[in-house]
Design a protein around this motif. Structure first.
Motif, short mmCIF file in Angstrom:
data_model
loop_
_atom_site.label_atom_id
_atom_site.label_comp_id
_atom_site.label_asym_id
_atom_site.label_seq_id
_atom_site.Cartn_x
_atom_site.Cartn_y
_atom_site.Cartn_z
N CYS A 62 54.33 40.56 23.74
CA CYS A 62 53.67 41.60 24.42
C CYS A 62 54.95 42.50 24.58
O CYS A 62 55.58 42.09 25.08
N CYS A 65 53.16 42.40 28.88
CA CYS A 65 54.05 41.45 29.72
C CYS A 65 55.60 41.11 29.71
O CYS A 65 55.89 40.53 30.74
N THR A 68 57.90 38.40 30.89
CA THR A 68 57.97 36.73 31.69
C THR A 68 57.26 36.05 29.96
O THR A 68 58.33 35.09 30.68
N ASP A 101 55.23 42.34 37.96
CA ASP A 101 53.91 41.78 39.07
C ASP A 101 53.34 43.02 39.24
O ASP A 101 51.80 43.56 39.57
N ASP A 104 52.20 45.80 36.45
CA ASP A 104 51.25 45.58 35.24
C ASP A 104 50.11 45.40 36.86
O ASP A 104 48.96 46.34 36.12
N HIS A 108 46.74 47.75 35.37
CA HIS A 108 45.49 47.07 34.47
C HIS A 108 45.05 48.17 35.21
O HIS A 108 43.76 48.07 35.38
N ALA A 539 52.81 34.02 35.59
CA ALA A 539 52.92 36.03 34.99
C ALA A 539 51.64 36.52 35.68
O ALA A 539 50.77 35.90 36.50
N PRO A 540 51.68 37.65 35.47
CA PRO A 540 50.75 38.80 36.29
C PRO A 540 49.12 37.65 35.59
O PRO A 540 48.53 38.75 36.54
N ARG A 541 49.23 38.14 34.49
CA ARG A 541 48.13 37.21 34.41
C ARG A 541 47.18 36.01 34.48
O ARG A 541 46.42 35.39 33.90
N CYS A 608 45.46 40.12 27.53
CA CYS A 608 46.70 40.69 26.75
C CYS A 608 46.76 39.32 25.78
O CYS A 608 46.96 38.65 25.43
#
Length: 633
Positions: A62, A65, A68, A101, A104, A108, A539-541, A608
């Motif tokens: 990706c 992200c 990560t 973080d 993102d 987002h 991770a951010p997600r 993602c």
């Protein structure tokens, strides 16, 4: 009952299709399907690679992200080979992780999710003077900055010099710009939305104008947030790393060195700017909009978060000896490792299950199922631990339509290119919301007896938001609003972590330590014949895990369970819906043909999904292109 298809879901990374069955009389979603419509295949690309290089390949899963996956891969290989990175490398990696973080989450909300809440058409009805006054009110009412310890607060704040609060003239100019776009008939970045949906009438026009103005302002400044990636990793996206540490040498005397005083000053300025963007734009905007939804009783969309969430935690304060041996979790600043069930009943009634390093390698805890996924496991096996995982595609097509042009998917059979991860055979939601639920539960129940400053800050944030919104934590958190708000809270913590680890890095360098890599085990001759490792982080997600098996100096097997695998997965063997599907089922829809609420819920996860796979031979000639998107021709 009406079956509604949204394909593709836009303003996400990758290819996603959702189908919902809606009772038009009540607006209740009776059933929902989430289908990843592209095959990732990166595991096959990683096989037989040099373990020292594999981070560079899997990082390309990706571009959103970005680092990560590199970080999880590095940790996996280092865990397998028993490599402990130096202090400076640990601090630098944490700075790069935390600044991502922040970046993102901000990108987002404003550029992928904000248009679910605010409309450029509604902004045209706003009074610029009232908008300026509203922003002052929002900053006073919803500013919850300053909860962190003084020594991790921004040292060189750019606010208000670079980020003016905005006046009537400023908002009138923004409104004129929006009007020009609308009048042209070419909405551009504001295209592809149901602008006549009644949800947009919930907010006053001035909120819409303020939100769109901040959308444009942040669009201009977001690139500066990832400056640490460029300084320490050479570029963004996909910065450089090295197994055993970082490739950026440090010298306070050589002004041509990758890391010197001038470049550290640039990083410091970037961290402060990111903190200001969160404190004075992002978090107040989210809380102001969320408060209006909560007051209107619109706290649906909690879905699986009410039932079960999982997180790994992270940000090791100091170098650790391994992940599978548990040392990583002992050193973590955010000890969110674990699973919380039944949080919707209140934090005191929530049930916590610990998740240690050894559990990550145990199939009794973590597996991936393919009952409803377009893959096959050998001998009829339907569930495997990721270290034993197999990526063998078995595309069967939809229930109605053709394999190339779908009408409806078959919920009773296979319907997604995403596997179904489980914890002890159960689906889990991951993400900032999950991380906050785990930490909040562990601290409030006394499971964490001495919280780190980061954990204490997370609890203070939740209590502060509960006070502002006027409802208990489990009510607002377990909703689409709560999922969106926890991302903003997470960004605030991440900005503070960036400052914390930057200060530690500078202090360590001042003490004379300039080592950035441990190369003692870089030579394959020092490796065991076979080794297994795991690399994890939030991770951010959400919870991200990479598992590697190394044999004879090469990657023998490589598997990733990414956050969107957890959240976007199809049903499990036990017929339990994943997080996206649960969110849709727990959401009321006002207009079946314009399911804005569904998109709002899906976007709250910041999807993602990976892109399609192409294989090439050594001459660079294409061997095969696998196209699984029914809309592409």
């Amino acid at each position: 009952m009406k079956r509604v298809v949204v394909d593709p879901v836009t303003r996400i990374e990758g290819h996603l299709r959702v189908e919902v069955s809606v009772d038009e009389a009540t607006g209740q979603v009776q059933d929902a399907l989430s289908s990843g419509t592209a095959w990732r295949g990166i595991e096959l690309v990683a096989k037989d690679r040099d373990p020292r290089d594999v981070w560079a390949f899997v990082q390309r899963i990706c571009g959103v992200c970005t680092s990560t996956h590199a970080l999880a891969s590095l940790r996996s290989v280092e865990d397998a080979l028993g490599i402990q990175i130096p202090k400076n490398a640990n601090y630098i990696r944490n700075i790069m992780h935390s600044c991502l973080d922040v970046h993102d989450h901000i990108v987002h909300f404003y550029h992928l999710h904000a248009l679910d809440w605010v409309s450029p058409l509604e902004a045209l009805q706003a009074d610029p003077a009232k908008t300026a006054a509203l922003q002052e009110t929002v900053l006073k009412t919803y500013n919850i900055s300053g909860l962190e310890p003084a020594d991790v607060q921004s040292k060189t704040s750019a606010y208000p010099k670079e980020f003016p609060k905005g006046n009537a003239t400023y908002y009138a100019a923004v409104q004129a710009k929006i009007k020009k776009i609308v009048d042209s008939g070419q909405l551009g970045i504001f295209a592809a939305q149901w602008w006549d949906h009644p949800d947009y009438k919930l907010l006053p026009p001035e909120v819409h104008l303020m939100g769109i103005a901040h959308y444009l302002a942040v669009l201009d400044r977001q690139r500066d947030i990832v400056t640490p990636h460029v300084v320490f990793g050479g570029k963004n996206p996909h910065p450089h790393y090295i197994v055993g540490g970082m490739p950026c040498s440090i010298s306070m005397d050589d002004m041509n060195a990758p890391i010197n005083t001038a470049r550290l000053a640039v990083v410091d300025e970037s961290i402060s700017m990111a903190h200001d963007l969160v404190d004075y734009y992002y978090l107040p905007d989210v809380l102001a909009i969320g408060h209006m939804y909560v007051k209107a009783g619109m706290v649906d969309g909690g879905g699986l978060s009410k039932k079960r969430v999982l997180a790994y935690g992270g940000y090791p304060d100091e170098p650790y000896s391994g992940i599978s041996n548990g040392d990583y979790f002992k050193k973590a600043m955010v000890r969110a490792n674990g699973v919380v069930e039944n949080f919707e009943q209140g934090v005191d009634k929530a049930v916590f299950t610990n998740l240690e390093g050894k559990d990550l390698m145990d199939p009794q805890f973590l597996t991936e199922e393919v009952e409803h996924s377009w893959y096959n496991y050998p001998d009829g096996t339907k569930s495997l631990h990721p270290s034993e995982g197999i990526t063998k595609p078995n595309y069967t097509g939809p229930k109605t339509g053709t394999k190339e042009h779908w009408e409806f998917l078959d919920e009773t059979k296979k319907y997604s290119w995403i596997k179904s991860p489980t914890f002890q055979g159960k689906a889990c939601e991951v993400g900032p919301l999950a991380k906050y639920i785990v930490v909040y539960t562990k601290v409030k129940q006394g499971i964490i007896k001495n919280p780190t400053w980061a954990e204490a800050l997370m609890v203070k944030q939740v209590d502060a938001v509960s006070s502002v919104l006027g409802v208990p934590a489990h009510v607002w958190m377990c909703s689409t609003v709560g999922r969106t708000a926890c991302r903003a809270l997470d960004a605030q913590v991440a900005a503070s972590l960036s400052q914390y680890f930057f200060d530690k890095l500078v202090s360590n360098i001042k003490g004379g330590d300039t080592v950035v890599a441990n190369t003692e085990k870089f030579d394959p001759n020092t490796w065991p014949k076979e080794a297994k490792g795991v690399g994890v982080l939030d991770a951010p997600r959400g919870g991200l895990g990479h598992w590697c098996v190394i044999k004879d100096g090469k990657i023998d097997n490589y598997q990733c369970i990414v956050p969107t695998t957890w959240n976007a997965c199809p049903k499990t063997i036990a017929n339990e819906h994943g997080a996206y599907e649960s969110n849709m089922i727990d959401t009321k829809v006002k207009i079946a043909d314009k399911p804005l609420e569904i998109l709002k819920g899906i976007h709250s996860f910041d999807p993602c999904l990976a892109c399609s796979t192409h294989l090439y031979n050594k001459k660079g000639e294409e061997i095969v292109s696998v196209n699984t998107d029914a809309l592409c021709k």
